[in-house]
Design a protein around this motif. Structure first.
Motif, PDB file in Angstrom:
ATOM      1  N   ARG A 134       0.842  -1.197   0.000  1.00 52.01           N
ATOM      2  CA  ARG A 134       0.000   0.000   0.000  1.00 52.01           C
ATOM      3  C   ARG A 134       0.876   1.245   0.000  1.00 52.01           C
ATOM      4  O   ARG A 134       1.780   1.363   0.813  1.00 52.01           O
ATOM      5  N   ASP A 135       0.619   2.147  -0.906  1.00 56.22           N
ATOM      6  CA  ASP A 135       1.298   3.436  -0.957  1.00 56.22           C
ATOM      7  C   ASP A 135       0.217   4.504  -0.920  1.00 56.22           C
ATOM      8  O   ASP A 135      -0.419   4.801  -1.920  1.00 56.22           O
ATOM      9  N   GLY A 136      -0.027   5.058   0.261  1.00 61.54           N
ATOM     10  CA  GLY A 136      -1.115   6.014   0.417  1.00 61.54           C
ATOM     11  C   GLY A 136      -2.448   5.336   0.189  1.00 61.54           C
ATOM     12  O   GLY A 136      -2.826   4.407   0.899  1.00 61.54           O
ATOM     13  N   ASP A 137      -3.161   5.765  -0.850  1.00 62.39           N
ATOM     14  CA  ASP A 137      -4.468   5.174  -1.148  1.00 62.39           C
ATOM     15  C   ASP A 137      -4.412   4.213  -2.332  1.00 62.39           C
ATOM     16  O   ASP A 137      -5.453   3.832  -2.873  1.00 62.39           O
ATOM     17  N   ASP A 138      -3.214   3.813  -2.744  1.00 61.24           N
ATOM     18  CA  ASP A 138      -3.055   2.891  -3.869  1.00 61.24           C
ATOM     19  C   ASP A 138      -2.509   1.548  -3.407  1.00 61.24           C
ATOM     20  O   ASP A 138      -1.663   1.481  -2.506  1.00 61.24           O
ATOM     21  N   LEU A 139      -2.963   0.471  -4.075  1.00 55.11           N
ATOM     22  CA  LEU A 139      -2.485  -0.876  -3.798  1.00 55.11           C
ATOM     23  C   LEU A 139      -1.704  -1.400  -4.996  1.00 55.11           C
ATOM     24  O   LEU A 139      -2.099  -1.186  -6.145  1.00 55.11           O
ATOM     25  N   TYR A 140      -0.606  -2.134  -4.708  1.00 58.58           N
ATOM     26  CA  TYR A 140       0.268  -2.663  -5.749  1.00 58.58           C
ATOM     27  C   TYR A 140       0.610  -4.113  -5.446  1.00 58.58           C
ATOM     28  O   TYR A 140       0.653  -4.536  -4.283  1.00 58.58           O
ATOM     29  N   TYR A 141       0.884  -4.866  -6.505  1.00 59.71           N
ATOM     30  CA  TYR A 141       1.504  -6.180  -6.376  1.00 59.71           C
ATOM     31  C   TYR A 141       2.624  -6.271  -7.410  1.00 59.71           C
ATOM     32  O   TYR A 141       2.401  -6.041  -8.600  1.00 59.71           O
TER      33      TYR A 141
END
Length: 201
Positions: A119-126
């Motif tokens: 999670r980076d702030g309000d964004d999700l990544y894989y």
């Protein structure tokens, strides 16, 4: 439009059964009242394409970027959560609720795919590929949140995206319902906690 409504103490959940695209218009005030006749605080959950033209964008950073290099917010298949709260809160509080929603989403997705998201702030990544988009904003009558999560790993041109299907999640409806229900539960608990806490003197 085919949909189900579930009332909880402080927020109504609306599950849309038909495909519905997210265009950015859905984040306008009173959208749930206009479309679903719901006047309470609400969370509307639906699946469809996501494509937001510049006129419907609320994030100034996205608007400036779109003007420079023609980058729409786009996904060929996404689940969307549009939340509306009518209490008189500031923009910081609605952003805190947005982060609560994203943290709930991260937890539920990880529990269902046994993979670790970032999670980076309000964004999700894989694996540094973007799984979601999110915005919070405030109007005169209400505050709104939109969270969009890619189901398929295609649609965007400017950035590498990843979808829930790539993560091995097959029951998309379950994910949609679990996130909406958990958010409603947290809001209900917070509201009840407010009503049982004595003030400081």
């Amino acid at each position: 439009m085919n949909f189900e409504i579930f009332d909880t103490d402080y927020i109504t959940i609306i599950f849309v059964k038909d495909k519905l695209n997210y265009t950015g218009r859905e984040i306008e005030p009173l959208w749930a009242f206009k479309v679903f006749n719901v006047q309470k605080d609400n969370i509307v959950v639906f699946r469809g394409k996501m494509e937001v033209p510049i006129d419907n964008m609320k994030d100034l950073k996205d608007i400036k970027r779109e003007k420079d290099i023609d980058i729409p917010i786009k996904s060929d298949d996404a689940i969307n959560f549009v939340i509306e709260h009518f209490d008189n809160i500031d923009l910081k509080t609605i952003y805190l609720r947005q982060r609560l929603l994203v943290c709930i989403t991260k937890e539920i997705i990880e529990d269902n795919c046994n993979l670790k998201l970032r999670r980076d702030g309000d964004d999700l990544y894989y694996n540094n590929k973007k799984l979601s988009v999110c915005i919070a904003c405030k109007g005169i009558v209400s505050s709104k949140i939109h969270l969009g999560i890619n189901v398929k790993s295609k649609g965007a041109k400017h950035i590498e995206i990843i979808g829930l299907e790539y993560l091995g999640i097959k029951d998309i409806d379950k994910i949609m319902k679990d996130i909406a229900i958990k958010y409603a539960e947290e809001i209900n608990k917070i509201e009840k906690d407010i009503r049982k806490t004595l003030p400081l003197y």
